[in-house]
Design a protein around this motif. Structure first.
Motif, PDB file in Angstrom:
ATOM      1  N   LEU A 193      -8.597 -16.834  11.328  1.00  0.00           N
ATOM      2  CA  LEU A 193      -7.190 -16.283  10.949  1.00  0.00           C
ATOM      3  C   LEU A 193      -7.047 -15.019  12.130  1.00  0.00           C
ATOM      4  O   LEU A 193      -5.901 -15.048  12.559  1.00  0.00           O
ATOM      5  N   ASN A 241       8.179  -4.851  14.527  1.00  0.00           N
ATOM      6  CA  ASN A 241       7.028  -4.744  13.772  1.00  0.00           C
ATOM      7  C   ASN A 241       5.812  -4.823  14.760  1.00  0.00           C
ATOM      8  O   ASN A 241       4.668  -4.691  14.239  1.00  0.00           O
ATOM      9  N   SER A 292      -5.856  -1.959   8.182  1.00  0.00           N
ATOM     10  CA  SER A 292      -5.756  -3.014   8.981  1.00  0.00           C
ATOM     11  C   SER A 292      -4.401  -2.760  10.152  1.00  0.00           C
ATOM     12  O   SER A 292      -4.592  -3.208  11.018  1.00  0.00           O
ATOM     13  N   PHE A 339      -5.144 -11.893   3.491  1.00  0.00           N
ATOM     14  CA  PHE A 339      -5.208 -11.252   2.273  1.00  0.00           C
ATOM     15  C   PHE A 339      -5.005 -12.442   1.232  1.00  0.00           C
ATOM     16  O   PHE A 339      -5.595 -12.431   0.161  1.00  0.00           O
ATOM     17  N   GLN A 353      -8.465 -14.142   0.753  1.00  0.00           N
ATOM     18  CA  GLN A 353      -8.996 -13.288  -0.325  1.00  0.00           C
ATOM     19  C   GLN A 353      -8.939 -13.446  -1.722  1.00  0.00           C
ATOM     20  O   GLN A 353      -9.667 -13.518  -2.533  1.00  0.00           O
ATOM     21  N   ARG A 364      -8.848  -6.542   7.651  1.00  0.00           N
ATOM     22  CA  ARG A 364      -8.367  -7.100   6.552  1.00  0.00           C
ATOM     23  C   ARG A 364      -9.198  -7.134   5.408  1.00  0.00           C
ATOM     24  O   ARG A 364      -8.686  -7.091   3.997  1.00  0.00           O
ATOM     25  N   VAL A 365     -10.281  -7.523   5.750  1.00  0.00           N
ATOM     26  CA  VAL A 365     -11.492  -8.066   4.588  1.00  0.00           C
ATOM     27  C   VAL A 365     -12.071  -6.888   4.062  1.00  0.00           C
ATOM     28  O   VAL A 365     -12.108  -6.408   2.767  1.00  0.00           O
ATOM     29  N   GLU A 369      -8.846  -7.149  13.845  1.00  0.00           N
ATOM     30  CA  GLU A 369      -7.726  -6.616  12.690  1.00  0.00           C
ATOM     31  C   GLU A 369      -8.155  -7.605  11.810  1.00  0.00           C
ATOM     32  O   GLU A 369      -7.843  -7.104  10.569  1.00  0.00           O
ATOM     33  N   GLY A 370      -8.378  -8.621  11.806  1.00  0.00           N
ATOM     34  CA  GLY A 370      -8.550  -9.745  10.750  1.00  0.00           C
ATOM     35  C   GLY A 370      -9.522  -9.513  10.005  1.00  0.00           C
ATOM     36  O   GLY A 370      -9.702  -9.475   8.647  1.00  0.00           O
ATOM     37  N   GLY A 393     -13.734 -18.019   7.905  1.00  0.00           N
ATOM     38  CA  GLY A 393     -12.398 -18.093   7.546  1.00  0.00           C
ATOM     39  C   GLY A 393     -11.627 -17.076   8.162  1.00  0.00           C
ATOM     40  O   GLY A 393     -10.527 -17.287   8.766  1.00  0.00           O
ATOM     41  N   GLN A 394     -12.015 -15.859   7.911  1.00  0.00           N
ATOM     42  CA  GLN A 394     -11.193 -14.665   8.233  1.00  0.00           C
ATOM     43  C   GLN A 394     -11.177 -14.573   9.787  1.00  0.00           C
ATOM     44  O   GLN A 394     -10.263 -13.920  10.485  1.00  0.00           O
ATOM     45  N   ARG A 399      -4.968  -4.536  -0.847  1.00  0.00           N
ATOM     46  CA  ARG A 399      -3.636  -3.812  -0.648  1.00  0.00           C
ATOM     47  C   ARG A 399      -3.320  -4.114   0.730  1.00  0.00           C
ATOM     48  O   ARG A 399      -4.187  -3.914   1.839  1.00  0.00           O
ATOM     49  N   ASP A 449       0.798  -1.310   0.138  1.00  0.00           N
ATOM     50  CA  ASP A 449      -0.069  -0.228  -0.052  1.00  0.00           C
ATOM     51  C   ASP A 449       0.954   1.294  -0.036  1.00  0.00           C
ATOM     52  O   ASP A 449       0.687   1.999   0.947  1.00  0.00           O
ATOM     53  N   ASN A 476      -3.773 -14.729  15.001  1.00  0.00           N
ATOM     54  CA  ASN A 476      -3.194 -13.643  15.104  1.00  0.00           C
ATOM     55  C   ASN A 476      -3.242 -13.139  16.503  1.00  0.00           C
ATOM     56  O   ASN A 476      -2.431 -12.719  17.194  1.00  0.00           O
ATOM     57  N   PRO A 533      -8.655  -3.241   3.792  1.00  0.00           N
ATOM     58  CA  PRO A 533      -7.485  -3.571   3.998  1.00  0.00           C
ATOM     59  C   PRO A 533      -6.461  -2.470   4.369  1.00  0.00           C
ATOM     60  O   PRO A 533      -5.484  -2.730   5.366  1.00  0.00           O
ATOM     61  N   GLU A 534      -6.577  -1.248   3.950  1.00  0.00           N
ATOM     62  CA  GLU A 534      -5.696  -0.287   3.842  1.00  0.00           C
ATOM     63  C   GLU A 534      -5.533   0.113   5.365  1.00  0.00           C
ATOM     64  O   GLU A 534      -4.500   0.848   6.021  1.00  0.00           O
TER      65      GLU A 534
END
Lengths: 399, 294
Positions: B17, B228, B270, A210, A213, B263-264, B259-260, B13-14, A199, A172, B21, B267-268
């Motif tokens: 996931l 990170n 997240s 991601f 998806q 992302r769906v 957060e997961g 699924g999301q 992104r 991104d 995390n 996403p930007e």
């Protein structure tokens, strides 16, 4: 009061004259600003700075009778850090030329500063083709590769092999957008379709979401429009989730360091575009050996380009007989390069036009040992790899 | 059937996931909560200790052929001992001072550890293979879940609940909590408080390292992997309430899921959604969701 003002004005004039004096006789300063410590530091980073110093030393350490000094700085992938450092060096240290490292956002910012100050700016690690297209300047040289070349070389080979339906996983920021856009254009031009894109933030912690998806898009091929640590983690997760069983994965910007760190088991068969490979000919092997002796790894194409670009610049200064930005740019664009890294020519828009290569990663059986990773699939001539004059939006190109 | 415009299978699924995390967030914030709750140290070195755990596992495998299962025990022990050394040599001198000193010291330590490993191994990272026994994936109907990720959730839940039980429900835990309230009094009853504090920091470091070993097969083992993550984990701790153990576990899992889902849907965002939640929580409940009002 008046006297005071007069004295002050004189002092300023004298000071300016004095600094101008220094500028003409002092060291010729070359700056290098890149990611020195974060996710792109291995592909360029401190070793890239060292390559510029090697180039200077091999050139004799002097040009036009003046010593050459190399300044380096870490931009931490932040555009504001990069541009303010560039500005500081150009204003205070009278920097003659700036080499820009990885990360397109920083390169676009530095190109603006360099144009404003009329100093040559050679961008190496950054990929965005905007540098010599929409955002071209008279002082930018884009030396190694760009997103258009990656898309044309790696993308079109895959589409022509029958992988028509694409989905992109995109970093991104400026580079990701450029790469996704350029690759989409290539896919469509070759009769393919783009099912969608997702992104992810730079330095993303987890890619599984991601990737899921991407998988549910039912596209045939997953284009990874990211680089460095993001690329390696995405590849790893793709293997873990079995994405590579239902989709073919295309790394659009892959460096040899990424292949090394992932291992051949995770990368075998991957096709990738690059501007140089350490084992491509004798001159390259000689350079690589010198690098290997110091760093115990092989150089990336960027590190080779750092050396080559610094040498090309110094030759141009020598030929032009001055460090004046306009005259050096004129010489750079008039003189073809011929060294171990590139046999090419800098076009009016600043794009270095040279051959690009499509490589395929060897299997563990084919590889003879560490760093023997690529086999050449095809060599793509520069005029086919990069943005054509007809497609360019850069006003410097006369059509 | 669709939920918020995506098929419910993909949605499930999301969620799963996100839970995986969240399990990492929970384990890391748990260690932070234990250390802060009992030592009053804001342990900024936690991310570096997590990274060291992952590197310890990788070095054991690559240089000494020690497999994943032994590393799962050995790496936390090694890093735990390092934690003990850090406590004895540095942190001990800071008790009773403003927590800011501990924060700065541990932040400095984490920069040093990261710098050393960056110098030694570069930033590209090392690949750690998924252990044989847990490789492969299970088809759950709505998604294909790698067995290893399921294992991570199980281990993390066991560790989190075990730690909570140890501190909140056992006699040893009672000593620990009493020691933080009034060290002198507890000492007078014959409990060796400095030893207890030292081991607590060691255990916190070990927890971080355990999370690191668990993460090694999933992501590239990289000197920057801790930095990170650590900022997000701190946000988790702040949202849960500094020092609250159950709070950090529940918040970790919950934020992983949120957060997961981000992302769906967007996403930007997240990478910042956790911080947005932090701001909102701080405005409404400054002590955090599970924290006690001061």
């Amino acid at each position: 009061m008046k006297l005071n003002a007069l004295v002050a004005a004189m002092a300023i004039t004298l000071a300016a004259a004095a600094s101008a004096q220094v500028a003409n006789t002092g060291a010729v300063k070359i700056g290098f600003i890149t990611d020195m410590s974060s996710l792109y530091a291995d592909i360029d980073g401190p070793a890239g700075g060292e390559m510029i110093k090697w180039a200077v030393a091999d050139f004799g350490g002097k040009v036009l009778g003046r010593p050459i000094e190399v300044l380096t700085a870490d931009h931490q992938n932040k555009a504001d850090v990069a541009s303010s450092k560039a500005r500081e060096w150009m204003d205070k240290d009278n920097l003659a030329m700036l080499v820009g490292g990885t990360s397109s956002g920083t390169a676009l910012a530095m190109a603006k500063v360099a144009a404003e100050k009329k100093r040559p700016f050679i961008s190496i690690g950054a990929g965005s083709a905007r540098l010599t297209n929409e955002d071209c300047t008279a002082y930018t040289v884009h030396y190694a590769y760009d997103t258009v070349a990656l898309a044309k070389v790696a993308g079109s080979a895959l589409v022509k092999a029958g992988n028509k339906n694409w989905f992109f996983l995109t970093a991104d920021y400026a580079f990701g957008y450029s790469l996704e856009g350029d690759a989409s254009a290539v896919v469509k031009a070759n009769g393919g379709t783009v099912a969608g894109a997702v992104r992810h933030p730079l330095n993303a912690s987890d890619f599984s979401s991601f990737l899921l998806q991407a998988q549910s898009s039912k596209a045939q091929i997953l284009g990874l429009a990211n680089a460095g640590g993001d690329f390696t983690n995405a590849m790893k997760a793709a293997k873990e989730f079995g994405i590579n069983k239902t989709m073919k994965i295309a790394g659009l910007l892959v460096f040899i360091n990424d292949v090394h760190s992932l291992g051949l088991a995770n990368t075998e068969g991957l096709q990738l575009a690059d501007s140089w490979y350490w084992n491509q000919d004798d001159a390259s092997r000689a350079f690589a050996k010198r690098f290997f002796d110091k760093y115990k790894r092989q150089p990336s194409s960027l590190q080779a380009a750092d050396y080559s670009a610094a040498t090309t610049y110094l030759k141009a200064v020598q030929a032009a007989g001055t460090t004046d930005g306009d005259k050096v740019m004129e010489t750079l664009k008039a003189t073809p390069s011929n060294d171990f890294y590139t046999k090419g020519k800098i076009r009016a828009d600043g794009r270095m036009i040279h051959d690009m290569y499509l490589f395929e990663v060897k299997s563990a059986k084919e590889s003879t040992g560490p760093w023997d990773y690529y086999k050449l699939v095809s060599k793509v001539p520069g005029d086919q790899a990069f943005t054509t004059v007809a497609d360019s939006k850069c006003s410097l190109l006369k059509k | 059937m669709e939920i918020f415009g995506i098929p419910h299978q993909a949605f499930l699924g999301q969620l799963l996931l996100g839970l995986v995390n969240g399990a990492f967030y929970a384990m890391l914030s748990l260690g932070l909560a234990v250390i802060f709750g009992l030592l009053d140290i804001v342990n900024f070195a936690h991310g570096a200790l997590y990274m060291l755990g992952a590197f310890a596992a990788w070095i054991m495998l690559d240089k000494f052929g020690v497999n994943y299962w032994f590393a799962l025990i050995l790496a936390p022990l090694v890093v735990g001992v390092l934690g003990v050394v850090i406590e004895r040599v540095f942190l001990k001198r800071l008790y009773g001072l403003d927590p800011l000193y501990g924060l700065l010291l541990t932040f400095g330590l984490s920069l040093i550890f990261e710098g050393i490993f960056r110098e030694l191994f570069g930033v590209s990272g090392q690949s750690y293979p998924v252990p044989e026994l847990l490789s492969g994936a299970t088809n759950l109907g709505f998604m294909v879940l790698p067995n290893y990720r399921a294992w991570v959730v199980v281990v993390s839940l066991v560790v989190c609940i075990g730690t909570w039980y140890l501190i909140e429900r056992t006699r040893l835990g009672a000593y620990l909590r009493a020691g933080t309230e009034n060290a002198k009094l507890v000492q007078a009853f014959g409990v060796n408080v400095p030893l207890m504090v030292m081991l607590t920091y060691g255990a916190g470091a070990g927890l971080a390292a355990l999370a690191g070993v668990l993460a090694a097969p999933i992501i590239q083992v990289n000197p920057l992997m801790g930095s990170n993550l650590i900022i997000v984990v701190f946000a988790v701790v702040v949202i849960g309430g500094m020092g609250s153990i159950m709070g950090s576990i529940l918040t970790g899992l919950g934020l992983g899921i949120i957060e997961g889902l981000t992302r769906v849907f967007y996403p930007e965002a997240s990478s910042i959604v956790v911080f947005v939640i932090m701001v909102i929580v701080l405005m409404i409940r400054p002590a955090g969701l599970f924290g006690k009002e001061a």
